[in-house]
Design a protein around this motif. Structure first.
Motif, PDB file in Angstrom:
ATOM      1  N   PHE A  43      11.815  -5.341   7.833  1.00 16.29           N
ATOM      2  CA  PHE A  43      12.092  -6.214   6.533  1.00 16.29           C
ATOM      3  C   PHE A  43      10.963  -5.787   5.485  1.00 16.29           C
ATOM      4  CE2 PHE A  43      13.470  -9.758   9.679  1.00 16.29           C
ATOM      5  CZ  PHE A  43      14.489  -9.132   9.878  1.00 16.29           C
ATOM      6  N   ARG A  44      10.101  -5.169   5.617  1.00 14.71           N
ATOM      7  CA  ARG A  44       9.042  -4.730   4.572  1.00 14.71           C
ATOM      8  C   ARG A  44       8.310  -5.527   3.729  1.00 14.71           C
ATOM      9  NH1 ARG A  44       9.564   0.500   6.905  1.00 14.71           N
ATOM     10  NH2 ARG A  44      11.717   0.934   7.422  1.00 14.71           N
ATOM     11  N   GLY A  45       8.390  -6.769   4.134  1.00 20.63           N
ATOM     12  CA  GLY A  45       7.842  -7.695   3.278  1.00 20.63           C
ATOM     13  C   GLY A  45       8.728  -8.666   2.630  1.00 20.63           C
ATOM     14  N   THR A  46       9.868  -8.212   2.957  1.00 18.57           N
ATOM     15  CA  THR A  46      11.183  -9.325   2.406  1.00 18.57           C
ATOM     16  C   THR A  46      11.720 -10.163   3.466  1.00 18.57           C
ATOM     17  OG1 THR A  46      13.065  -7.799   3.140  1.00 18.57           O
ATOM     18  CG2 THR A  46      12.008  -7.196   0.988  1.00 18.57           C
ATOM     19  N   ALA A  47      12.674 -10.898   2.909  1.00 27.78           N
ATOM     20  CA  ALA A  47      13.302 -11.892   4.087  1.00 27.78           C
ATOM     21  C   ALA A  47      14.111 -11.389   4.684  1.00 27.78           C
ATOM     22  CB  ALA A  47      13.688 -13.050   3.157  1.00 27.78           C
ATOM     23  N   GLY A  48      14.593  -9.996   4.702  1.00 32.78           N
ATOM     24  CA  GLY A  48      15.365  -9.503   5.467  1.00 32.78           C
ATOM     25  C   GLY A  48      17.007 -10.303   5.107  1.00 32.78           C
ATOM     26  N   LEU A  74      18.269  -7.255   5.731  1.00 39.93           N
ATOM     27  CA  LEU A  74      18.220  -5.656   5.595  1.00 39.93           C
ATOM     28  C   LEU A  74      16.955  -5.261   5.656  1.00 39.93           C
ATOM     29  CD1 LEU A  74      21.183  -5.502   2.978  1.00 39.93           C
ATOM     30  CD2 LEU A  74      21.242  -5.542   5.299  1.00 39.93           C
ATOM     31  N   ASP A  75      16.827  -3.840   6.086  1.00 39.25           N
ATOM     32  CA  ASP A  75      15.859  -3.004   5.701  1.00 39.25           C
ATOM     33  C   ASP A  75      15.884  -2.616   4.152  1.00 39.25           C
ATOM     34  OD1 ASP A  75      13.911  -0.911   5.461  1.00 39.25           O
ATOM     35  OD2 ASP A  75      14.568   0.035   7.440  1.00 39.25           O
ATOM     36  N   PRO A  76      15.232  -3.109   3.183  1.00 40.28           N
ATOM     37  CA  PRO A  76      15.211  -2.675   1.728  1.00 40.28           C
ATOM     38  C   PRO A  76      15.183  -0.987   1.484  1.00 40.28           C
ATOM     39  CG  PRO A  76      13.036  -3.427   2.150  1.00 40.28           C
ATOM     40  CD  PRO A  76      13.850  -3.916   3.460  1.00 40.28           C
ATOM     41  N   GLU A  77      14.541  -0.282   2.440  1.00 42.29           N
ATOM     42  CA  GLU A  77      14.234   1.132   2.125  1.00 42.29           C
ATOM     43  C   GLU A  77      15.595   1.915   2.620  1.00 42.29           C
ATOM     44  OE1 GLU A  77      13.087   4.710   1.364  1.00 42.29           O
ATOM     45  OE2 GLU A  77      11.994   3.037   0.906  1.00 42.29           O
ATOM     46  N   ARG A  78      16.254   1.340   3.515  1.00 45.92           N
ATOM     47  CA  ARG A  78      17.792   2.065   4.016  1.00 45.92           C
ATOM     48  C   ARG A  78      18.718   1.242   3.436  1.00 45.92           C
ATOM     49  NH1 ARG A  78      17.035   5.766   8.155  1.00 45.92           N
ATOM     50  NH2 ARG A  78      15.099   5.742   8.873  1.00 45.92           N
ATOM     51  N   GLY A  79      18.537  -0.063   2.998  1.00 46.06           N
ATOM     52  CA  GLY A  79      19.938  -0.901   2.476  1.00 46.06           C
ATOM     53  C   GLY A  79      20.873  -1.126   3.709  1.00 46.06           C
ATOM     54  N   GLY A  92       1.294  -6.660  -2.288  1.00 46.58           N
ATOM     55  CA  GLY A  92       0.668  -6.359  -1.373  1.00 46.58           C
ATOM     56  C   GLY A  92       1.257  -6.856   0.052  1.00 46.58           C
ATOM     57  N   ALA A  93       2.522  -7.030   0.087  1.00 49.80           N
ATOM     58  CA  ALA A  93       3.202  -6.999   1.294  1.00 49.80           C
ATOM     59  C   ALA A  93       3.310  -5.741   1.993  1.00 49.80           C
ATOM     60  CB  ALA A  93       4.830  -7.246   1.134  1.00 49.80           C
ATOM     61  N   ASP A  94       3.207  -5.701   3.468  1.00 49.49           N
ATOM     62  CA  ASP A  94       3.225  -4.745   4.399  1.00 49.49           C
ATOM     63  C   ASP A  94       4.421  -3.942   4.448  1.00 49.49           C
ATOM     64  OD1 ASP A  94       2.918  -2.832   6.280  1.00 49.49           O
ATOM     65  OD2 ASP A  94       2.751  -4.246   7.952  1.00 49.49           O
ATOM     66  N   PRO A  95       4.629  -2.624   3.860  1.00 44.00           N
ATOM     67  CA  PRO A  95       5.660  -1.823   3.798  1.00 44.00           C
ATOM     68  C   PRO A  95       6.276  -1.340   5.157  1.00 44.00           C
ATOM     69  CG  PRO A  95       4.046  -0.375   3.028  1.00 44.00           C
ATOM     70  CD  PRO A  95       3.366  -1.776   3.481  1.00 44.00           C
ATOM     71  N   GLU A  96       5.445  -1.663   6.044  1.00 45.49           N
ATOM     72  CA  GLU A  96       5.696  -1.259   7.665  1.00 45.49           C
ATOM     73  C   GLU A  96       6.137   0.178   7.850  1.00 45.49           C
ATOM     74  OE1 GLU A  96       8.932  -4.178   8.452  1.00 45.49           O
ATOM     75  OE2 GLU A  96       7.339  -5.625   8.901  1.00 45.49           O
ATOM     76  N   VAL A  97       5.158   1.240   7.334  1.00 42.23           N
ATOM     77  CA  VAL A  97       5.332   2.447   7.410  1.00 42.23           C
ATOM     78  C   VAL A  97       5.585   2.945   8.768  1.00 42.23           C
ATOM     79  CG1 VAL A  97       4.205   2.878   5.177  1.00 42.23           C
ATOM     80  CG2 VAL A  97       3.034   3.305   7.412  1.00 42.23           C
ATOM     81  N   GLN A 127       7.291  15.803  10.539  1.00 45.26           N
ATOM     82  CA  GLN A 127       7.032  15.608   9.072  1.00 45.26           C
ATOM     83  C   GLN A 127       6.012  14.993   8.850  1.00 45.26           C
ATOM     84  OE1 GLN A 127       8.607  17.211   6.746  1.00 45.26           O
ATOM     85  NE2 GLN A 127      10.389  18.250   8.261  1.00 45.26           N
ATOM     86  N   GLY A 128       5.128  14.425   9.932  1.00 40.81           N
ATOM     87  CA  GLY A 128       4.118  13.481   9.617  1.00 40.81           C
ATOM     88  C   GLY A 128       4.419  12.226   9.115  1.00 40.81           C
ATOM     89  N   PRO A 129       3.237  11.322   8.967  1.00 40.36           N
ATOM     90  CA  PRO A 129       3.666  10.033   8.629  1.00 40.36           C
ATOM     91  C   PRO A 129       4.484   9.863   7.255  1.00 40.36           C
ATOM     92  CG  PRO A 129       1.311  10.508   8.565  1.00 40.36           C
ATOM     93  CD  PRO A 129       1.811  11.747   8.718  1.00 40.36           C
ATOM     94  N   TRP A 130       5.025   8.708   7.173  1.00 40.47           N
ATOM     95  CA  TRP A 130       5.665   8.326   5.792  1.00 40.47           C
ATOM     96  C   TRP A 130       4.674   7.803   4.886  1.00 40.47           C
ATOM     97  CZ3 TRP A 130       8.451   3.133   4.655  1.00 40.47           C
ATOM     98  CH2 TRP A 130       9.018   3.261   3.581  1.00 40.47           C
ATOM     99  N   ALA A 131       4.400   8.029   3.594  1.00 45.89           N
ATOM    100  CA  ALA A 131       3.674   7.316   2.616  1.00 45.89           C
ATOM    101  C   ALA A 131       4.049   5.853   2.256  1.00 45.89           C
ATOM    102  CB  ALA A 131       3.338   8.338   1.422  1.00 45.89           C
ATOM    103  N   GLY A 132       5.253   5.592   2.283  1.00 47.19           N
ATOM    104  CA  GLY A 132       5.663   4.309   2.134  1.00 47.19           C
ATOM    105  C   GLY A 132       6.073   4.119   0.460  1.00 47.19           C
ATOM    106  N   PRO A 133       6.429   3.285  -0.135  1.00 49.43           N
ATOM    107  CA  PRO A 133       6.690   2.769  -1.256  1.00 49.43           C
ATOM    108  C   PRO A 133       5.719   2.851  -2.282  1.00 49.43           C
ATOM    109  CG  PRO A 133       7.243   0.934  -0.208  1.00 49.43           C
ATOM    110  CD  PRO A 133       6.532   1.745   0.928  1.00 49.43           C
ATOM    111  N   VAL A 134       5.811   3.245  -3.498  1.00 50.44           N
ATOM    112  CA  VAL A 134       4.780   3.053  -4.567  1.00 50.44           C
ATOM    113  C   VAL A 134       4.490   1.412  -4.828  1.00 50.44           C
ATOM    114  CG1 VAL A 134       3.939   3.649  -7.123  1.00 50.44           C
ATOM    115  CG2 VAL A 134       5.291   5.242  -5.582  1.00 50.44           C
ATOM    116  N   ALA A 135       5.519   0.792  -4.858  1.00 50.97           N
ATOM    117  CA  ALA A 135       5.477  -0.655  -5.173  1.00 50.97           C
ATOM    118  C   ALA A 135       6.263  -1.459  -4.125  1.00 50.97           C
ATOM    119  CB  ALA A 135       6.022  -1.040  -6.684  1.00 50.97           C
TER     120      ALA A 135
END
Length: 517
Positions: free
Chosen positions: A382-387, A389-394, A338-343, A322-330
């Motif tokens: 963690f995508r820029g959060t403190a963890g 949890l992975d905020p994208e996956r919950g 500016g946190a790294d969404p770790e795509v 499916q190719g790369p993931w674009a990541g979140p808009v915000a």
């Protein structure tokens, strides 16, 4: 002309190779058996005791079926740690098994000092001496049998204290490494590995070529030349990443051309066109501009393209369907601007890519491989959060290299091309009987007429008798062939064994893999 991509890809740690059985099934993956040493045209090895099938042993239902499906397809085996003696023994057992099956093993050597710049996949040998000894152990374990080595993912993409071909300082600056010698040490280590492994009679060696969303063509070509690519088979692309195959083919071809021009004329790597110029990296329709630039470079230098003599490459298609993931808009809630969404890290809704094959139809591409083991986690994202949890996956992602049930399901669900489920099932019901076992085999999915079920026993047991079938055993390899023309599940087959008959991790019915309860 080159440019360095701001996107840094980091590689999740694979499990160290542990292979207890020295025999394997004669399973066919793709292509015919090689007539001479070399990856291209070889039959790829399926490890009947892989980390994927190991994960399946503790799963049930759909999750187990998914792991067994992925485990039936050739993936690379990762060697990531151990003493020289330990890696020698592990490599010997693994390559022995592949040789017994008449297949090509793919080994990933991943143990450089300052591996992954001490990030998610931190670890590796302590210093150059320790690393060269470890590589020598790996080479001794391979010996003169056919083998393919993927040499150090990230090894050239992330170099400690490195200044690029454009004069830019790289971001990787570990405090424990000597800024004056760390980069030179990396090239010393890789050159030793190329020579030690390349000296083997039937081993193909591929160096890290990153991918087209990362380093520019001239930059990676320069690094490959410094690492000894002229003495290696070539390079690999996209390890553990998601870039589309069509882009990788262009990128790999340009790298091969850039190396060819640079070592055979007055041409310099920094003059090579790339995916960044004159092409636009975001508009694939413009990449023909870089094709044209290379055609002009060949005309200017008088060098001739020669696919047989140029550096070849392999592509990791394990997760790029499916190719790369674009990541979140915000940014995610709790993450700073500016946190790294770790795509790159366990992205959602990615799919398997092309099945592994050594029949690519391209003279520069030796194989499409599954270098990253699909279904194993990239790490705790963690995508820029403190963890935690992975905020994208919950959810909290598994540690790097651990089995990720949800991601395995996604990779199969979104595979491109689509991947069909396994269409047969084997039930293995064993009961102790004195010093042996009675095993009742029930097979769903056998074709009308005689069938053959093949498997490898996890322990030393001997099949001494079979009802409604004949048995051929070679070491731990067993083939059970039905008697007469009745379907395989009516009647069942009963095996009598000497020694405990633990359940095999995978079964093959007339050459096709089956699930098992």
């Amino acid at each position: 002309m080159t440019s360095t991509s701001p996107r840094k890809r980091r590689l999740a740690l694979g499990a160290a190779a542990v292979f207890a059985c020295s025999l394997a099934l004669p399973l066919s993956a793709t292509g015919a058996a090689a007539a001479e040493p070399g990856l291209a045209g070889s039959d790829l090895f399926v490890n009947p005791f892989s980390t994927t099938l190991e994960a399946a042993q503790s799963l049930s239902g759909q999750a187990r079926d998914d792991a067994q499906l992925l485990g039936s397809i050739p993936s690379a085996e990762w060697f990531t740690k151990g003493t020289p003696a330990e890696v020698e023994a592990a490599a010997r057992a693994y390559v022995d098994a592949a040789a017994a099956a008449g297949q090509m093993p793919v080994l990933v050597a991943y143990n450089l000092p300052f591996r992954d710049c001490a990030q998610y996949s931190a670890g590796g040998a302590l210093d150059t001496a320790a690393y060269t000894a470890w590589i020598d152990g790996l080479a001794a374990g391979i010996g003169d049998r056919p083998a393919t080595v993927i040499l150090e993912p990230d090894g050239l993409g992330i170099i400690p204290w490195y200044t690029t071909i454009n004069g830019d300082e790289e971001w990787c600056k570990p405090a424990e490494a000597d800024p004056a010698t760390a980069a030179a040490a990396r090239f010393e280590q890789l050159n030793h590995a190329v020579d030690a492994l390349g000296a083997l009679a039937a081993t193909s060696v591929y160096l890290d070529g990153t991918h087209s969303g990362w380093l520019g063509v001239g930059d990676i070509s320069d690094r490959l030349i410094k690492a000894g690519v002229e003495r290696a088979t070539g390079f690999f692309l996209n390890a553990s990443n998601y870039v589309e195959t069509e882009r990788l083919i262009k990128y790999g071809t340009w790298i091969s051309d850039c190396i060819n021009l640079s070592v055979n004329s007055w041409w310099e790597p920094q003059w090579c066109a790339s995916q960044y110029y004159p092409a636009n990296p975001g508009d694939f329709s413009t990449w023909a501009l870089t094709d044209a630039a290379f055609a002009q470079a060949y005309a200017d230098t008088g060098v001739t393209r020669d696919p047989a003599a140029q550096a070849h490459f392999v592509l990791d298609t394990s997760r790029n369907g499916q190719g790369p993931w674009a990541g979140p808009v915000a940014p995610y809630p709790g993450a700073p601007a500016g946190a790294d969404p770790e795509v790159w890290c366990n992205p959602p809704d990615r799919g398997l890519g092309a099945l592994p094959t050594t029949e690519t139809g391209n003279p520069l591409i030796d194989a499409y491989l599954w270098i990253k083991v699909p279904g194993e986690s990239d790490g705790k994202c963690f995508r820029g959060t403190a963890g935690p949890l992975d905020p994208e996956r919950g959810m909290e992602d598994p540690a790097a290299g651990q089995w990720f049930v949800e991601q395995a399901r996604e990779l199969i669900q979104f595979a491109q091309p689509p991947l069909a489920p396994l269409d047969c099932n084997v039930s293995w019901n064993a009961a102790n009987a004195g010093k042996g076992s009675l095993v009742k085999l029930h097979i769903d999915g056998a074709a009308t007429g005689p069938w053959t079920l093949s498997f490898v026993l996890p322990t030393d047991a001997t099949v001494t008798k079979a009802t409604h079938a004949t048995v051929v055993q070679d070491g731990r390899k067993v083939s059970v062939t039905s008697s007469g023309s009745k379907r395989g599940n009516a009647p069942d087959v009963v095996l009598t064994t000497k020694g405990a008959a633990d359940q095999p991790w995978i079964f093959w019915l007339d050459g096709r893999a089956c699930t098992s309860a």
